[in-house]
Design a protein around this motif. Sequence first.
Motif, short mmCIF file in Angstrom:
data_model
loop_
_atom_site.label_atom_id
_atom_site.label_comp_id
_atom_site.label_asym_id
_atom_site.label_seq_id
_atom_site.Cartn_x
_atom_site.Cartn_y
_atom_site.Cartn_z
N VAL A 1 -1.34 7.95 -3.31
CA VAL A 1 -1.67 8.19 -1.90
C VAL A 1 -2.21 9.60 -1.70
CG1 VAL A 1 -0.69 8.41 0.42
CG2 VAL A 1 0.03 6.53 -1.05
N ILE B 1 -5.75 11.18 -0.22
CA ILE B 1 -5.77 12.07 0.95
C ILE B 1 -6.58 13.33 0.64
CG2 ILE B 1 -4.33 13.60 2.35
CD1 ILE B 1 -2.22 11.41 2.39
N VAL C 1 -1.76 1.65 1.86
CA VAL C 1 -2.59 2.82 2.20
C VAL C 1 -3.42 3.25 0.99
CG1 VAL C 1 -2.54 5.27 2.83
CG2 VAL C 1 -1.10 3.63 4.05
N GLN D 1 -4.04 6.24 7.21
CA GLN D 1 -2.88 7.00 6.74
C GLN D 1 -1.79 7.12 7.80
OE1 GLN D 1 -4.72 10.63 5.34
NE2 GLN D 1 -6.20 9.41 4.20
#
Length: 229
Positions: free
Chosen positions: A149, A153, A64, A194
């Motif tokens: 990650v 985001i 991801v 995600q």
Amino acid sequence: MTSSPEYGETWVYESLVGTVPGLNVSARMAVGIQFVAFEAAILVIAAVYDLPAAVLPGTVAVVVATIGSWLMVQFSRSVRELPTPEPYRRLLFGSSIDVVLGVFAFVTLVTYLFVADPGWSEQPLVTDLFGADPPVVAIWLALLVLWDVVYRIGTCWWASLVGLWRALVYEFDPEVTRRYRRADMINVGFAVVQLLLVPFVIGYPLLLAILSGHVVAVVTVTALSRWLQ
């Protein structure tokens, strides 16, 4: 306007890669190095400390983050190739709000994992993955991957918000509008990616709600900006 990024008009991720002395690699190479380095570290630590349960979720998190890195670069390049208004470009790349959102989300996640979740769950997520007495080096690596990650985001969310502001403030001709919409869909693509993390938080309702809610929010905000354009 050229497609060559200038300092202060790039994501923090791009700036770090581009300003490290002696490091001159393509975006593709940088993303490849990112994946190989993190995945190798996960496999080695899992083998040394006998943590098989952490391999799959760790690998998915690295995937991801790696896809996020690639799509961040593609998004920023697409935007810089457009006749982008300076205030929009400065707000998107130069404000560092993406880092602020990432730090806020990361601190919240760490608080949940090490304070809230142990008090709420019979089997906390950290214990489920690393055992009752987790190795320090495994937790260190896990937090590093989680930051990777979470930062992306935060960037994804910021790009969608600034895209909505752009749609409210500026008007472009149909061709430029179409290209902006295409760039916005790169951001949506990363949000959807995600969802690969969902299977690992199914038993943790709060994490599941936050992750799913984030994706829905990015898709909704982007859809609204497309409608306004």
